[in-house]
Design an enzyme around this catalytic site. Structure first.
Site, PDB file in Angstrom:
ATOM      1  N   PRO A   2       0.813  -1.289   0.065  1.00 53.49           N
ATOM      2  CG  PRO A   2      -0.464  -1.265   1.941  1.00 53.49           C
ATOM      3  CD  PRO A   2       0.609  -2.081   1.105  1.00 53.49           C
ATOM      4  CD  GLU A   3       4.230   2.272  -3.699  1.00 51.85           C
ATOM      5  OE1 GLU A   3       4.453   3.329  -4.187  1.00 51.85           O
ATOM      6  OE2 GLU A   3       4.405   1.203  -4.165  1.00 51.85           O
TER       7      GLU A   3
END
Length: 272
Positions: A2-3
DNA sequence: CACCATGTTAGCGG
DNA sequence: GCCGCTAACATGGT
């Protein structure tokens, strides 16, 4: 994984699911993910209303109507899921918030991630956010701001882009994609970039993130049953993880180089 | 089975 | 101080 785009997508999807709901209880099978005891978390959040969800970089903030907030970081492969009352849940959440209507918000695989309670919603007063660089989608993140982040450094540009203390939100995937869009090699020393290069890189970072957000981010798991949007950005990768395959622009074989302990994929022909 | 991928932090040496 | 590297953390995928 997750960015920034994935976390913005969580904020958007969960706003639709649970903003305005009242928390009834909190539970944790992995207390290490919290900064207070599980029962204390229930005491601190029970009967509070979840007023909003926002992000800074890869951090998600859940704000409560008493001024407190919960700050979540998913690290490697954590994910969140909202479930309506009575919905069957195959996986076991390590932390779970139960709302007054018996719907739930679960946090999964946060062995390395966390959900931290803070008695404030003031970003500047939250320890987890101290020392983070600017969020690249903030209105004051201008090309000049990017130039300021890069000024006086000699490191490889990709290492700087992934350094959360300089810029908050880019990980391996979106830094590779932004550098490809900007036609800049990931191993270019920052002090070799011209002002034009920095303008181009700024636009590429913004464009890459915005495109991914509109597509629903690249998360593996839907946020709720029937979520047809989340994950849509996974098909947008043009270089990330494609080393050895053909460049979609010129057909040259994509190269790979280790930078900052991470594999960086890039086109040795398009990117200079 | 061994290894690699992910993000972050701490520590070490140049 | 800056920079690059490594190990550690946990887990699933090859």
């Amino acid at each position: 994984m997750p960015e920034l785009p994935e976390m913005v997508n969580y904020a958007r999807q969960l706003s639709g699911c649970c903003a305005g709901k009242t928390i009834a209880a909190a539970a944790a099978t992995r207390p290490r993910a919290l900064n207070v005891a599980p029962e204390e978390l229930t005491a601190l959040t029970a009967d509070r209303q979840l007023t909003g969800l926002k992000t800074h970089g890869k951090h998600l903030l859940l704000t409560l109507n008493d001024g407190a907030s919960l700050v979540c970081h998913l690290m490697l492969d954590g994910y969140m899921r909202y479930a309506a009352a009575g919905e069957p849940d195959a996986a076991h959440p390590q932390v779970q918030l139960t709302f007054a209507d018996q719907s739930t918000l679960g946090f999964y695989r946060i062995q390395l991630g966390h959900l931290h309670y803070f008695p404030t919603s003031d970003l500047a007063a939250i320890a987890d956010l101290q020392g983070l660089g600017p969020d690249p989608l903030a209105t004051d993140f201008t090309p000049a701001a990017l130039a300021g982040v890069l000024r006086g450094r000699r490191a490889m540009v990709k290492a700087i882009l992934m350094d959360q203390a300089r810029l908050a939100g880019l990980g391996n995937r979106y830094s590779d994609e932004a550098l490809f869009t900007a036609l800049i090699r990931p191993d270019r020393p920052v002090n070799s970039l011209s002002l034009d290069d920095i303008d181009t890189l700024h636009a590429a970072i913004r464009g890459t993130l915005e495109l991914a957000i509109e597509a629903g981010g690249g998360a593996e798991h839907p946020v709720f049953a029937g979520d047809g949007l989340t994950g849509g950005a996974r098909s947008q990768c043009r270089v990330y993880g494609r080393d050895g395959e053909a460049c979609l622009v010129c057909g040259h074989t994509l190269d790979v180089k280790r930078i900052g302990g991470r594999n960086s994929s890039f086109c040795p022909f398009c990117q200079t």
